[in-house]
Design a protein around this motif. Structure first.
Motif, PDB file in Angstrom:
ATOM      1  N   ASN A   1       0.833  -1.201   0.000  1.00  0.00           N
ATOM      2  CA  ASN A   1       0.000   0.000   0.000  1.00  0.00           C
ATOM      3  C   ASN A   1       0.869   1.253   0.000  1.00  0.00           C
ATOM      4  N   SER A   2       0.416   2.275  -0.714  1.00  0.00           N
ATOM      5  CA  SER A   2       1.142   3.548  -0.750  1.00  0.00           C
ATOM      6  C   SER A   2       0.155   4.677  -1.005  1.00  0.00           C
ATOM      7  N   LYS A   3       0.650   5.901  -0.913  1.00  0.00           N
ATOM      8  CA  LYS A   3      -0.157   7.087  -1.212  1.00  0.00           C
ATOM      9  C   LYS A   3       0.478   7.889  -2.342  1.00  0.00           C
ATOM     10  N   ARG A   4       1.268   7.205  -3.185  1.00  0.00           N
ATOM     11  CA  ARG A   4       2.020   7.894  -4.239  1.00  0.00           C
ATOM     12  C   ARG A   4       1.176   8.261  -5.455  1.00  0.00           C
ATOM     13  N   GLU A   5       0.016   7.644  -5.618  1.00  0.00           N
ATOM     14  CA  GLU A   5      -0.755   7.838  -6.847  1.00  0.00           C
ATOM     15  C   GLU A   5      -1.067   9.306  -7.110  1.00  0.00           C
ATOM     16  N   THR A   6      -1.024   9.670  -8.386  1.00  0.00           N
ATOM     17  CA  THR A   6      -1.360  11.026  -8.814  1.00  0.00           C
ATOM     18  C   THR A   6      -2.377  10.961  -9.940  1.00  0.00           C
ATOM     19  N   CYS A   7      -2.947  12.090 -10.258  1.00  0.00           N
ATOM     20  CA  CYS A   7      -3.824  12.201 -11.432  1.00  0.00           C
ATOM     21  C   CYS A   7      -2.976  12.797 -12.543  1.00  0.00           C
ATOM     22  N   MET A   8      -2.290  11.923 -13.263  1.00  0.00           N
ATOM     23  CA  MET A   8      -1.373  12.311 -14.336  1.00  0.00           C
ATOM     24  C   MET A   8      -0.374  13.367 -13.855  1.00  0.00           C
ATOM     25  N   GLY A   9       0.182  13.156 -12.670  1.00  0.00           N
ATOM     26  CA  GLY A   9       1.211  14.037 -12.135  1.00  0.00           C
ATOM     27  C   GLY A   9       0.726  15.016 -11.082  1.00  0.00           C
ATOM     28  N   ASP A  10      -0.577  15.254 -11.026  1.00  0.00           N
ATOM     29  CA  ASP A  10      -1.136  16.193 -10.041  1.00  0.00           C
ATOM     30  C   ASP A  10      -1.551  15.441  -8.776  1.00  0.00           C
ATOM     31  N   ALA A  11      -1.273  16.037  -7.619  1.00  0.00           N
ATOM     32  CA  ALA A  11      -1.641  15.418  -6.346  1.00  0.00           C
ATOM     33  C   ALA A  11      -3.145  15.210  -6.276  1.00  0.00           C
ATOM     34  N   ILE A  12      -3.560  14.069  -5.755  1.00  0.00           N
ATOM     35  CA  ILE A  12      -4.982  13.743  -5.644  1.00  0.00           C
ATOM     36  C   ILE A  12      -5.526  14.300  -4.328  1.00  0.00           C
ATOM     37  N   PRO A  13      -6.569  15.118  -4.389  1.00  0.00           N
ATOM     38  CA  PRO A  13      -7.143  15.681  -3.147  1.00  0.00           C
ATOM     39  C   PRO A  13      -7.914  14.625  -2.361  1.00  0.00           C
ATOM     40  N   LEU A  14      -8.011  14.819  -1.062  1.00  0.00           N
ATOM     41  CA  LEU A  14      -8.742  13.880  -0.210  1.00  0.00           C
ATOM     42  C   LEU A  14     -10.248  14.041  -0.364  1.00  0.00           C
ATOM     43  N   ASN A  15     -10.708  15.280  -0.552  1.00  0.00           N
ATOM     44  CA  ASN A  15     -12.137  15.544  -0.707  1.00  0.00           C
ATOM     45  C   ASN A  15     -12.689  14.749  -1.894  1.00  0.00           C
ATOM     46  N   GLN A  16     -13.763  14.026  -1.661  1.00  0.00           N
ATOM     47  CA  GLN A  16     -14.284  13.120  -2.686  1.00  0.00           C
ATOM     48  C   GLN A  16     -14.706  13.829  -3.971  1.00  0.00           C
ATOM     49  N   VAL A  17     -15.497  14.886  -3.847  1.00  0.00           N
ATOM     50  CA  VAL A  17     -15.966  15.599  -5.038  1.00  0.00           C
ATOM     51  C   VAL A  17     -14.797  16.195  -5.802  1.00  0.00           C
ATOM     52  N   ALA A  18     -13.849  16.803  -5.065  1.00  0.00           N
ATOM     53  CA  ALA A  18     -12.676  17.397  -5.714  1.00  0.00           C
ATOM     54  C   ALA A  18     -11.853  16.323  -6.426  1.00  0.00           C
ATOM     55  N   ARG A  19     -11.763  15.157  -5.807  1.00  0.00           N
ATOM     56  CA  ARG A  19     -10.990  14.057  -6.391  1.00  0.00           C
ATOM     57  C   ARG A  19     -11.634  13.570  -7.688  1.00  0.00           C
ATOM     58  N   LEU A  20     -12.946  13.408  -7.660  1.00  0.00           N
ATOM     59  CA  LEU A  20     -13.643  12.919  -8.845  1.00  0.00           C
ATOM     60  C   LEU A  20     -13.664  13.964  -9.954  1.00  0.00           C
ATOM     61  N   GLN A  21     -13.830  15.228  -9.562  1.00  0.00           N
ATOM     62  CA  GLN A  21     -13.831  16.309 -10.546  1.00  0.00           C
ATOM     63  C   GLN A  21     -12.473  16.418 -11.226  1.00  0.00           C
ATOM     64  N   GLN A  22     -11.407  16.212 -10.468  1.00  0.00           N
ATOM     65  CA  GLN A  22     -10.055  16.316 -11.018  1.00  0.00           C
ATOM     66  C   GLN A  22      -9.848  15.322 -12.158  1.00  0.00           C
ATOM     67  N   ARG A  23     -10.247  14.077 -11.942  1.00  0.00           N
ATOM     68  CA  ARG A  23     -10.015  13.087 -12.993  1.00  0.00           C
ATOM     69  C   ARG A  23     -10.953  13.286 -14.183  1.00  0.00           C
ATOM     70  N   CYS A  24     -12.159  13.770 -13.932  1.00  0.00           N
ATOM     71  CA  CYS A  24     -13.073  14.056 -15.045  1.00  0.00           C
ATOM     72  C   CYS A  24     -12.577  15.236 -15.875  1.00  0.00           C
ATOM     73  N   THR A  25     -12.052  16.239 -15.200  1.00  0.00           N
ATOM     74  CA  THR A  25     -11.493  17.404 -15.905  1.00  0.00           C
ATOM     75  C   THR A  25     -10.344  16.987 -16.806  1.00  0.00           C
ATOM     76  N   LYS A  26      -9.486  16.118 -16.288  1.00  0.00           N
ATOM     77  CA  LYS A  26      -8.341  15.637 -17.078  1.00  0.00           C
ATOM     78  C   LYS A  26      -8.821  14.841 -18.289  1.00  0.00           C
ATOM     79  N   ILE A  27      -9.792  13.965 -18.074  1.00  0.00           N
ATOM     80  CA  ILE A  27     -10.336  13.176 -19.187  1.00  0.00           C
ATOM     81  C   ILE A  27     -10.942  14.081 -20.252  1.00  0.00           C
TER      82      ILE A  27
END
Length: 341
Positions: free
Chosen positions: A187-213
């Protein structure tokens, strides 16, 4: 006496060589190497070699589809027209090779072996990641984190799609973890959204990956006639709830529903072949999930099983099962792409 001794020595060496020849060629796996990658490294890729390998090493594997370090395995005889000494450069000269470091050093070079998905583009998204491990299951004292297993399946899926000639964007990334064959993924916490840090807030996290897509899709839709996003998750239910893989699509998305149904039908056919007496009870349904509503490309959301259930856990901890999930989803995409073409 000396002459007799020499004659016996020659006969012994001759029988020894014949014995080795009869037994075939052996090789030892490297750390973290699965059967497919082991055979690929030894110039024996593909299903035919895989099935023959399983038969030849039935006693060594003891019913498990996992390799053990230090054990010598019998390699299937090379087919006519192939050679174990073929250099990577010679192979690369015939077929296109794509390099993706996210797969790990051993599997970074991807040979495009088919054009069945040429003209198609995919956005592969593993659930959670970064500060959020997602669902957590246990085997004894070992924790199974959803994000790690979803990520490994996502990488395998991405690599399979690339082998079929597709353009693939891996949205959630870990610079260190490649495709792993061990049962228990660290287990680790290294994952990013294509290089950007993933926020803990659920909505912000989901919005981040949708924005990138959506940013990628705006460009890709001009070049590719078939663009699809897939979100991979592992469910968490009571330990007694054994589940099959099930698929969600966005409400009112005709193409999304068709893709989900095609995926389900593909899995049904595989279960009918490999586990004919078991049956497949995976389902297709529409869900108002944030990513399905916000992602611009046609999308499918896949729940791979229940991380709490003992039987479902085998689907995750055995690397060949994770590879099978990736393979069957790839075949589902191929079937869907053929219908669109």
């Amino acid at each position: 006496m000396k002459r007799i001794f020499c004659l016996l020595a020659v006969l012994f060496c001759t029988f020894l060589l014949l014995d080795v020849s009869a037994q075939g060629e052996y090789a030892t796996p490297k750390s973290g190497e699965g059967i497919s990658s082991f055979l690929e490294r030894n110039k024996r890729p593909g299903k035919a070699y895989y099935n023959e390998f399983m038969k030849l090493n039935e006693k060594r594997l003891r019913g498990k589809e996992e390799l053990r370090l230090g054990v010598k395995y019998v390699l299937p005889p090379l087919k006519k027209g192939t050679s174990a000494s073929v250099s990577p450069k010679a192979v690369a000269g015939k077929k296109r090779v794509v390099r993706e470091r996210l797969f790990g050093k051993k599997l970074a070079d991807v040979t495009v072996t088919s054009n069945r998905l040429q003209g198609a583009c995919f956005y592969v998204v593993s659930g959670h990641g970064g500060p959020d491990p997602g669902a957590i299951g246990k085997i004894g004292k070992v924790e199974l984190h959803e994000d790690e297993y979803a990520y490994d399946v996502a990488l395998r899926l991405a690599r399979n799609l690339m082998q079929e000639g597709a353009e693939v964007h891996i949205i959630i990334q870990d610079a260190k973890d490649g495709i792993r064959d061990s049962r228990y993924l660290s287990n680790s916490k290294r994952e990013t959204c294509m290089g950007d840090a993933i926020p803990l807030n659920q909505v912000a996290r989901l919005q981040q990956r949708c924005t990138k897509i959506n940013e990628l899709y705006r460009k890709d839709r001009k070049k590719y006639k078939y663009c699809r996003a897939i979100f991979l998750h592992v469910d968490s239910r009571s330990r007694s709830a054994q589940t099959d893989v099930f698929f969600y699509h966005a409400p009112k998305s005709v193409s999304g529903k068709k893709l989900a149904v095609t995926m389900k039908e593909t899995f049904e056919s595989k279960y009918d072949k490999h586990q004919p007496n078991r049956g497949f009870e995976g389902t297709v349904s529409s869900r108002n999930l944030y990513v399905l509503l916000q992602a611009a490309p046609v999308s499918v959301f896949v729940e791979l099983g229940n991380i709490q259930n003992t039987f479902d856990q085998r689907r995750f901890v055995i690397s060949s099962n994770r590879q099978a999930l990736a393979k069957w989803m790839t075949e589902g995409f191929i079937a869907d792409y053929k219908q669109v073409k």
